[in-house]
Write a protein that holds these residues in place. Structure first.
Motif, PDB file in Angstrom:
ATOM      1  N   ALA A 139     -10.651  -5.526   3.727  1.00 34.62           N
ATOM      2  CA  ALA A 139     -11.733  -5.970   2.847  1.00 34.62           C
ATOM      3  C   ALA A 139     -11.882  -5.043   1.644  1.00 34.62           C
ATOM      4  O   ALA A 139     -12.359  -5.471   0.583  1.00 34.62           O
ATOM      5  CB  ALA A 139     -13.037  -6.039   3.636  1.00 34.62           C
ATOM      6  N   ASP A 140     -11.452  -3.790   1.786  1.00 32.25           N
ATOM      7  CA  ASP A 140     -11.568  -2.862   0.665  1.00 32.25           C
ATOM      8  C   ASP A 140     -10.669  -3.274  -0.497  1.00 32.25           C
ATOM      9  O   ASP A 140     -11.035  -3.116  -1.666  1.00 32.25           O
ATOM     10  CB  ASP A 140     -11.242  -1.439   1.115  1.00 32.25           C
ATOM     11  N   LEU A 141      -9.480  -3.825  -0.185  1.00 31.33           N
ATOM     12  CA  LEU A 141      -8.604  -4.302  -1.261  1.00 31.33           C
ATOM     13  C   LEU A 141      -9.212  -5.528  -1.932  1.00 31.33           C
ATOM     14  O   LEU A 141      -9.158  -5.666  -3.156  1.00 31.33           O
ATOM     15  CB  LEU A 141      -7.219  -4.631  -0.719  1.00 31.33           C
ATOM     16  N   GLY A 185       0.829  -1.206   0.000  1.00 34.11           N
ATOM     17  CA  GLY A 185       0.000   0.000   0.000  1.00 34.11           C
ATOM     18  C   GLY A 185       0.855   1.244   0.000  1.00 34.11           C
ATOM     19  O   GLY A 185       2.088   1.177  -0.067  1.00 34.11           O
ATOM     20  N   SER A 186       0.217   2.390   0.095  1.00 36.36           N
ATOM     21  CA  SER A 186       0.960   3.652   0.055  1.00 36.36           C
ATOM     22  C   SER A 186       1.503   4.042   1.425  1.00 36.36           C
ATOM     23  O   SER A 186       2.545   4.676   1.532  1.00 36.36           O
ATOM     24  CB  SER A 186       0.066   4.767  -0.488  1.00 36.36           C
ATOM     25  N   HIS A 211       5.669   2.296  -4.944  1.00 39.73           N
ATOM     26  CA  HIS A 211       6.641   3.150  -5.631  1.00 39.73           C
ATOM     27  C   HIS A 211       6.080   4.571  -5.803  1.00 39.73           C
ATOM     28  O   HIS A 211       4.870   4.781  -5.825  1.00 39.73           O
ATOM     29  CB  HIS A 211       6.977   2.542  -7.001  1.00 39.73           C
ATOM     30  N   ASP A 212       7.006   5.532  -5.939  1.00 37.23           N
ATOM     31  CA  ASP A 212       6.587   6.927  -6.104  1.00 37.23           C
ATOM     32  C   ASP A 212       5.798   7.151  -7.389  1.00 37.23           C
ATOM     33  O   ASP A 212       5.017   8.107  -7.493  1.00 37.23           O
ATOM     34  CB  ASP A 212       7.819   7.852  -6.112  1.00 37.23           C
ATOM     35  N   SER A 213       5.983   6.297  -8.375  1.00 38.92           N
ATOM     36  CA  SER A 213       5.298   6.473  -9.653  1.00 38.92           C
ATOM     37  C   SER A 213       3.831   6.042  -9.592  1.00 38.92           C
ATOM     38  O   SER A 213       3.094   6.233 -10.569  1.00 38.92           O
ATOM     39  CB  SER A 213       6.015   5.682 -10.754  1.00 38.92           C
TER      40      SER A 213
END
Length: 319
Positions: free
Chosen positions: A150-152, A14-15, A50-52
């Motif tokens: 659960a959202d993923l 994740g982020s 990743h930043d991209s």
């Protein structure tokens, strides 16, 4: 294919923008549940994207990795993996799982054979020490499983977001540990998906009975408004954010909510204006008629008081 291996490494992607207490709590919830089912949790990994990756307000991976390390001070059995952020671009979740599973297998082989020296920093020291070379009957295989909310899981149904082959490979080869959130129904979603139903034996659903709707989005919003995020993220993470001015925290006049202007504080301590204007006059006990009978009604008492006061004034006038 049914994954019957009982030794598990939990991997969360994740982020983590920023990492919240709920991100950490998912590991604890999953470990408790899996231990009750007879699994052995060998460790946990957090792999930030990743930043991209095209996401609004995404902080640089340098800062996100630093915040994750600060957050994991309170959760030492989980470690940061920066492999994903060091790639040339965004990496699919399937590839992230594949790399860490291969790296884990290489570590175990190296430990048992003593032939190859590899980096073991991603695994808990105790796990490495428990790999006994002399015990040929020891089950050394460890399965990397994707830990997610659960959202993923429900995002698998979003058209164009996931590759169908990737979804099947993730569930078939690695498996899922899904922590349900308020309002979600992962069992119903699994039932409505042919692929997930096919490999449902590899999906472990963990119910979080203590509702917690903390999200990175809400934390960022609170930070940008200079609102308190205490108990939502680690104090170390909050300090790092404000030190580096992330999420618009540099735009605030006061970085510390506990700091007030001295003059403003003194204003709060001033006495009320009413204290200076209201005067309390001493009561004259001689004007009270304490011999008044209690069985009289209020109107009768006022009449009696009035008559008595007139009599007293007349007597005083002629004395």
């Amino acid at each position: 294919m049914f994954l019957d291996n009982k030794n598990i490494i939990l991997l969360s992607t994740g982020s983590f923008n920023p990492p919240t207490n709920m991100h950490l709590r998912m590991f604890e919830i999953a470990r408790d549940h899996l231990n009750r089912l007879g699994f052995t949790i060998c460790g946990g990994l957090i792999s930030p994207t990743h930043d991209s990756y095209k996401k609004k307000d995404l902080a640089p991976s340098l800062h996100r990795c630093a915040m994750i390390e600060q957050a994991l001070v309170a959760l030492p059995w989980v470690k940061l993996s920066d492999w994903e952020v060091k790639q040339n671009g965004w990496t699919r979740t399937r590839q992230v799982l594949q790399y860490h599973q291969n790296h884990l297998n290489m570590i175990i082989t190296s430990r048992l054979n003593g032939s190859i020296k590899v980096d073991t920093s991603l695994l808990p020291v105790q796990l490495i020490e428990n790999l006994n070379v002399s015990d040929s009957n020891q089950n050394t295989a460890v399965n990397v499983r994707l830990l997610c909310g659960a959202d993923l899981l429900e995002s698998f149904a979003v058209p164009g977001l996931w590759n169908d082959d990737d979804i099947e490979a993730i569930v078939r080869d690695y498996g899922l540990v899904v922590v349900s959130r308020s309002g979600s129904n992962p069992h119903k979603f699994i039932y409505e998906s042919n692929v997930l139903t096919k490999y449902m034996a590899n999906i472990i659903v963990v119910t979080e009975w203590i509702a917690n709707e903390v999200s990175s989005t809400k934390v960022r919003r609170a930070l940008s408004r200079n609102e308190s995020v205490k108990f939502l993220i680690s104090e170390l993470v909050e300090s790092y954010i404000k030190e580096h001015g992330l999420y618009e925290t540099l735009n605030h006049k006061y970085l510390n909510n506990d700091t007030f202007d001295v003059n403003l504080k003194s204003t709060f301590l001033l006495s009320s204006p009413s204290d200076n204007t209201i005067k309390i006059h001493p009561m004259d006990d001689k004007k009270l008629n304490i011999d008044e009978p209690d069985n009289l009604h209020c109107t009768e008492k006022r009449v009696t008081n009035c008559k008595n006061s007139k009599v007293k004034r007349k007597r005083k006038r002629y004395q």
